[in-house]
Design an enzyme around this catalytic site. Structure first.
Site, mmCIF file in Angstrom:
data_model
loop_
_atom_site.group_PDB
_atom_site.id
_atom_site.type_symbol
_atom_site.label_atom_id
_atom_site.label_comp_id
_atom_site.label_asym_id
_atom_site.label_seq_id
_atom_site.Cartn_x
_atom_site.Cartn_y
_atom_site.Cartn_z
ATOM 1 C CG LEU A 131 28.121 7.581 42.126
ATOM 2 C CD1 LEU A 131 27.864 8.880 41.362
ATOM 3 C CD2 LEU A 131 29.576 7.159 41.967
ATOM 4 C CB ALA A 132 24.983 3.358 44.136
ATOM 5 C CG ASP A 133 21.403 5.657 47.111
ATOM 6 O OD1 ASP A 133 20.534 4.909 47.562
ATOM 7 O OD2 ASP A 133 22.564 5.701 47.552
ATOM 8 C CB SER A 134 22.467 10.063 42.334
ATOM 9 O OG SER A 134 22.453 10.642 43.616
ATOM 10 C CB ALA A 192 17.306 8.328 41.198
#
Length: 301
Positions: free
Chosen positions: A79-82, A85
Site C-alpha cells: 500500500l505505502a509503495d503504491s 508511486a
C-alpha cells in the site's frame, strides 16, 4: 535527452556514483528527477533502509487498522509503495508542466518518502490530535461516522459490503430491514446515535442479511437505493458484468503465454485514451539492442 529519471536507492547512493541531481541537471537542465526513499532525502532517518511496511506502521495506518480488541494491522499488499508511486507520478507531471507550459524551462528534483504520502491520505489526524487530543481507535470494518458500515455474511456464505456514510442512505437501510418503525427509532436517528448504538445496529443488519442469499440481498438494497457491493475474489471480479462492460480487465497477447488477462488503463481519458501495448519484457536482454545501439549509440560489437 530524458524528461524524467526515477530512482529509488538509499539517499546518497546516486551522489557517490557521481549521478546526483546537481551533476545530472548540469548535463541536462530540463531533467526532472524523482527520488523515492523510505524516509526522504534529508533528516536523521535518511540513511535508514526503508520499506513500505515501515511506512505503513510509522504513518499511523497500522495503529488505526484492525479489530478493536486486536493488534495494529498491516495491509496485505504494498500500500505505502503504491501511494508513494502515485504521488511521485503526479509531482513529476507537475514539474514537466511547470517546465514546458508555465515556461520555466528547467526541471527540478522531487523528494518522495514512503511514509509521508500515506500519512497525507489518512486525513485530518494531525488536526484532531493538535486541537482535541483525539486519536482514532481501531474499529474493524466500522466507521466513526455512524453507519451501518461493515461486511456481512449472507445465507449462501457469501459476503457483502454495506456503507451508509450519508444519513439518507442509513434511513433507507433501516426502512428496508425494519420498516418505518425502525427508521424512526431514536437509537438510530442520527449519525451520533448510530455510532453510539453500533452493536445493536450491526446485529439488526447482520440478521436481515444472514437470512438471504447474496444475490437477493444486493437486489433488495439496489431497489431501496442503498449502497451495497459484493465481496469478491479476483476470480469473481473478472466475471462481473460491470467489469466486463468497462473493460476493466483486458486481454493482452504475451509472446510466451499467448493471451493473458490484466488490468486495463485507469483512469480513462476521453482525448488520449491509454492502451496496453505489451505485457512487459519476458526474456533477459530483450531490449539490449533498442537501448544500447539505437538509443545510446553503442556499436553492435
Amino acid at each position: 535527452d530524458a524528461d524524467i529519471l526515477v530512482e529509488r536507492f538509499r539517499p546518497g547512493t546516486m551522489e557517490r556514483w557521481g549521478l546526483g541531481y546537481d551533476a545530472l541537471s548540469h548535463i541536462n537542465p530540463r531533467l526532472v528527477m524523482v527520488r523515492v526513499s523510505g524516509f526522504g532525502q534529508d533528516g536523521p532517518y535518511k540513511e535508514r533502509a526503508g520499506f513500505g511496511t515501515l511506512a505503513e506502521a510509522m504513518s499511523g495506518f497500522a495503529a488505526m487498522t484492525g479489530q478493536p480488541d486486536g493488534p495494529p494491522t498491516l495491509p496485505p499488499l504494498a500500500l505505502a509503495d503504491s501511494v508513494a508511486a502515485l504521488f511521485g507520478l503526479s509531482a513529476a507531471m507537475f514539474a514537466v508542466y511547470h517546465r514546458d507550459v508555465v515556461g520555466a524551462g528547467a526541471g527540478q528534483e522531487i523528494d518522495v518518502s514512503l511514509y509521508e504520502p500515506l500519512f497525507f491520505v489518512l486525513g485530518a489526524q494531525p488536526l484532531w490530535w493538535d486541537q482535541l487530543r483525539y486519536l482514532p481507535e481501531r474499529r474493524g470494518n466500522r466507521s466513526a461516522g455512524g453507519g451501518p458500515r461493515n461486511l456481512y455474511q449472507c445465507a449462501d456464505e457469501k459476503w457483502v459490503a454495506v456503507s451508509a456514510s450519508a444519513p439518507s442512505i442509513a434511513i433507507r437501510i433501516l426502512r428496508l430491514i425494519g420498516g418505518e418503525a425502525l427508521a424512526a427509532d431514536p437509537r438510530f436517528a442520527t449519525p451520533e446515535a448510530r455510532a453510539a448504538n453500533g452493536d445493536e445496529l450491526d446485529a439488526l443488519v447482520a440478521d436481515w442479511i444472514r437470512q438471504r442469499p447474496q444475490g437477493a440481498v444486493i437486489r433488495e438494497f439496489a431497489k431501496a437505493e442503498a449502497a451495497i457491493g459484493p465481496v469478491y475474489t479476483t476470480a469473481e471480479l473478472l466475471e462481473d458484468p460491470q467489469v466486463k462492460a468497462r473493460q476493466s480487465v483486458i486481454s493482452v497477447q504475451d509472446p510466451d503465454l499467448g493471451p493473458i488477462r490484466m488490468q486495463g488503463v485507469f483512469p480513462r481519458l476521453s482525448g488520449t485514451p491509454g492502451r496496453v501495448r505489451f505485457p512487459g519484457a519476458t526474456r533477459p536482454g530483450e531490449h539490449n539492442h533498442e537501448v544500447y545501439v539505437r538509443q545510446l549509440g553503442i556499436s553492435e560489437q
